[in-house]
Write a protein that holds these residues in place. Sequence first.
Motif, mmCIF file in Angstrom:
data_model
loop_
_atom_site.group_PDB
_atom_site.id
_atom_site.type_symbol
_atom_site.label_atom_id
_atom_site.label_comp_id
_atom_site.label_asym_id
_atom_site.label_seq_id
_atom_site.Cartn_x
_atom_site.Cartn_y
_atom_site.Cartn_z
ATOM 1 N N UNK A 455 -0.265 -5.329 -3.094
ATOM 2 C CA UNK A 455 -0.573 -6.749 -3.236
ATOM 3 C C UNK A 455 -1.260 -6.997 -4.578
ATOM 4 N N UNK A 456 -1.239 -8.237 -5.068
ATOM 5 C CA UNK A 456 -1.913 -8.525 -6.340
ATOM 6 C C UNK A 456 -3.400 -8.191 -6.337
ATOM 7 N N UNK A 457 -4.022 -8.168 -5.155
ATOM 8 C CA UNK A 457 -5.442 -7.843 -5.084
ATOM 9 C C UNK A 457 -5.729 -6.380 -5.356
ATOM 10 N N UNK A 458 -4.722 -5.514 -5.192
ATOM 11 C CA UNK A 458 -4.932 -4.086 -5.335
ATOM 12 C C UNK A 458 -4.860 -3.328 -4.029
ATOM 13 N N UNK A 459 -4.668 -4.022 -2.913
ATOM 14 C CA UNK A 459 -4.539 -3.377 -1.608
ATOM 15 C C UNK A 459 -3.079 -3.027 -1.310
ATOM 16 N N UNK A 460 -2.879 -1.910 -0.613
ATOM 17 C CA UNK A 460 -1.582 -1.604 -0.041
ATOM 18 C C UNK A 460 -1.544 -2.129 1.385
ATOM 19 N N UNK A 462 -0.964 -1.644 5.213
ATOM 20 C CA UNK A 462 -1.270 -0.454 6.009
ATOM 21 C C UNK A 462 -0.061 0.059 6.766
ATOM 22 N N UNK A 463 0.928 -0.811 7.051
ATOM 23 C CA UNK A 463 2.182 -0.395 7.675
ATOM 24 C C UNK A 463 3.310 -1.002 6.850
ATOM 25 N N UNK A 464 4.267 -0.153 6.491
ATOM 26 C CA UNK A 464 5.307 -0.623 5.585
ATOM 27 C C UNK A 464 6.459 0.381 5.609
ATOM 28 N N UNK A 465 7.710 -0.090 5.538
ATOM 29 C CA UNK A 465 8.133 -1.485 5.407
ATOM 30 C C UNK A 465 7.873 -2.269 6.685
ATOM 31 N N UNK A 466 7.518 -3.534 6.512
ATOM 32 C CA UNK A 466 7.244 -4.410 7.638
ATOM 33 C C UNK A 466 7.333 -5.849 7.175
ATOM 34 N N UNK A 467 7.933 -6.681 8.025
ATOM 35 C CA UNK A 467 7.985 -8.101 7.707
ATOM 36 C C UNK A 467 6.690 -8.790 8.106
ATOM 37 N N UNK A 468 5.788 -8.070 8.811
ATOM 38 C CA UNK A 468 4.481 -8.601 9.188
ATOM 39 C C UNK A 468 3.421 -7.845 8.403
ATOM 40 N N UNK A 469 2.819 -8.505 7.437
ATOM 41 C CA UNK A 469 1.844 -7.846 6.576
ATOM 42 C C UNK A 469 0.551 -7.582 7.342
ATOM 43 N N UNK A 521 -19.479 -4.977 2.532
ATOM 44 C CA UNK A 521 -18.810 -5.362 3.769
ATOM 45 C C UNK A 521 -17.333 -5.634 3.526
ATOM 46 N N UNK A 522 -16.506 -5.210 4.475
ATOM 47 C CA UNK A 522 -15.071 -5.394 4.352
ATOM 48 C C UNK A 522 -14.688 -6.838 4.711
ATOM 49 N N UNK A 523 -13.610 -7.345 4.094
ATOM 50 C CA UNK A 523 -13.185 -8.718 4.390
ATOM 51 C C UNK A 523 -12.916 -8.914 5.879
ATOM 52 N N UNK A 524 -13.312 -10.060 6.407
ATOM 53 C CA UNK A 524 -13.145 -10.344 7.824
ATOM 54 C C UNK A 524 -11.672 -10.362 8.224
ATOM 55 N N UNK A 525 -10.795 -10.767 7.292
ATOM 56 C CA UNK A 525 -9.365 -10.885 7.611
ATOM 57 C C UNK A 525 -8.686 -9.529 7.748
ATOM 58 N N UNK A 526 -9.347 -8.464 7.308
ATOM 59 C CA UNK A 526 -8.738 -7.140 7.349
ATOM 60 C C UNK A 526 -9.243 -6.366 8.575
#
Length: 799
Positions: A455-460, A462-469, A521-526
């Motif tokens: 992703x542009x943020x620098x994160x991969x 966690x499951x891929x390939x996947x249509x649900x990020x 602290x890790x992002x709440x969305x992750x």
Amino acid sequence: MEENRKWLAKWIWLDNEHATGTKQERVYARRTFQVTDPAEVDLTIDVSADSRYRLYLNGSWVSSGPCKGNGWNHYYEKIDLTPYLVPGINVIAAVVLHFPIVVNGNSGEVGPASVWRSDRGGLLVEGALIGKDGRIVEELHTNQAWKMKTDDAVSIRKETGTLFVGGTEEVDGGRLPHGWRLPGYNDSGWSRPDRIMDTHDLLYGGLTPWQLTPRTLPPLSETDKFVQRVIRSNLPGNREYSKQIGLSAEGLFPLVLPANSSGWAELDLGRMTVGYPIVSLSEGKGARLKLLYSEAYEYEQNDGKRNWQRRQVRDDPEGKVLLGNEDEYSVGGYGTRSKPEEYEPLAVRAGRFVRLSWSVADEPLEIGNLIWREVGYPLDVRASVQSSDPLWQPMWDISLNTLMRCMHDTYEDTPYYEQMQYVMDARLQALFTFQVSADDRLARKTIHDYHGSLLPTGMLQSRYPSVNAQIIPGFSLYWIMMVQDHYRYYGDAELVRQYRPTMDAILEWFERRVDNGLVGIMPEAYWSFVDWVEEWRERAGVPSAKWEGPMTIYNLMYVTALDSAAELNEITGRTDTAREYRSRADSIRIAAKQQCYDEEDGLFRDGPQSREFSQHAQIWAVLGGAVEGEEARRLMERALSHGSIARTSFSMTHFLFRALSVTGLYDRTAELWEPWKKQIDLHLTAWVEDPVQQRSDCHGWGALPLYEYTAETLGVQPEEPGYGTIRIRPRLSGLKWAKGEVATPRGMVKVDWSLNDDGNFHLRAEIPDDARALIVLPDGQRQLLERGGIYESSCKITV
């Protein structure tokens, strides 16, 4: 991606007036051609589709695909069709299934989340009939010469009980185009393609949804397996049938069923497996068959909810039921014994048991057979191990079945429930693969898959390939470690160089979050997943420290990834970057020791503000170098003996064993195999996902014995990258003897060691002639061998 290839074929498809964009589309395609003399021509084609295809020549299956890709790599297969050619009319036939990208109310209609797709279906075939003199006899590229038909006989059921594999089928066999794969089929009512699309923008460089690249993996293997036994049935209780119940299924088929009857039989496939059920049918027009796929017999709960822990002995049906998704097929009635009607779902199914049920209409039905076509990555298992542990054979066999059922064109977590490739799981599965086969092709693809998820943020993802990020921050760190694993085993610096920018992006994401010396602290969305343990069950495997501030575990995983990246950058010439990463790692180590170590308990807390402890924090303190030497040893001893500490589950036990190995405590692993050995008594044929939920009866990370038996018990590991030097350091861990072979890129290494009651240890090793080897005996003696061959040595150790 093949950036310079000029394709002659076009993508073709039919505009389906009934398609809504939210349902699966199934299209049949045919191209007939004449062959005068098959001995005088060759036919090789390249084929791909969006989303899945199954290809035939003259009725014979020749390929399935495409290999799972993503938005930047759409794979195609190269197939030699020459052996299938016949004199006269020939036909290339394909059925193509397109999955929608819009989620609607029926989750099954969306299809497997691990299969990448665009908003349109398509079939691509490029190839020509070539004479022995090199001239083109006939071009067979997909274009207006092909004929196509939309399927209207199959509907997709709602997916229940599983997550991402897609729904099962409901098929009206009387409406299928039976015989469509054969040359003599009448396709006069079929249509020419409505949509003809180029493979790329011919002028302006616009990217199509399909960035074509050749398949990098071998074709999946397909092997026909037969039902092993009938567990139970309501077939008539005469002597002929009663002999079969609970015994071999040989003789069950052909099963002749009278008109206006119904019944069922529960069949054991012998082991957890993945593949395609194929049912052969004669007559029986209007009969309905159901095939239900299940991992185990389990007790039903009164509230209707699943509790996988209630399964107990997996093949014991007493008081239990089979639960799972099922396909349903309405018999067309045109089949005969010599040319039976066949039903085979287009998507793979997984399970150990099949419940076959039927309702026969006015015409008798004969079920000629039920075959299970097992499909998987063609893993060439070359390693083998034996030991004084009486359970070594089932431990090894169950582990191999677990790994192989979780290997297709990606690594998979659970073939029954998700079929998704997660980084943590895949890293472990790749290590297991290296040890038993030295095959790195799937691992290389996996590394590249995740590189494409950046992703542009620098994160991969966690499951891929996947249509649900999905993002699990720690999983990006595992990917860096996976690249380092590959370098350790294969010494491929060019592969490392390709992925340095992705490593930089991941590490920068964590560095931007450093505050007061630690990654905050890790992002709440992750999802800050660590492990499936009882203490974290209600938080989905996340320590409570996640909501309190920095997580000790993630910080020390970050340190480990920095050290890995430093090594990889140094060996590829970026010494300044390596120096920077080591400096970052040292800073985090110091801060973690100062802020997270609890002097009173002698353990690392799960976070600076946390009062909770876990084995996980201690493991990563050791692996991340926050403690070393005798201090690390004492830390791991406390981690094993502490009475109120979160303990590792199957997913993290690999890292627990690594920390014990590093600290000289590997013998303590002997007591930690009990959760695996208990499963043998439950008649499992693959390892469960975790001991907490026990959702899945087959999960790739459970195949840990494959690594431990070869890398530690026999002791074969790379001492230098690419096995420039082979290390042989056997671990006793309570055993009296062990022997076997381990696969390496340099060849097979054979090890045979024994320990008698007087403490006399003897080692015999066979090493490839052109390889160097470092031998480390249990008493610490070390010997470097400049050339391979047969090596024998003995020592005395304290028993």
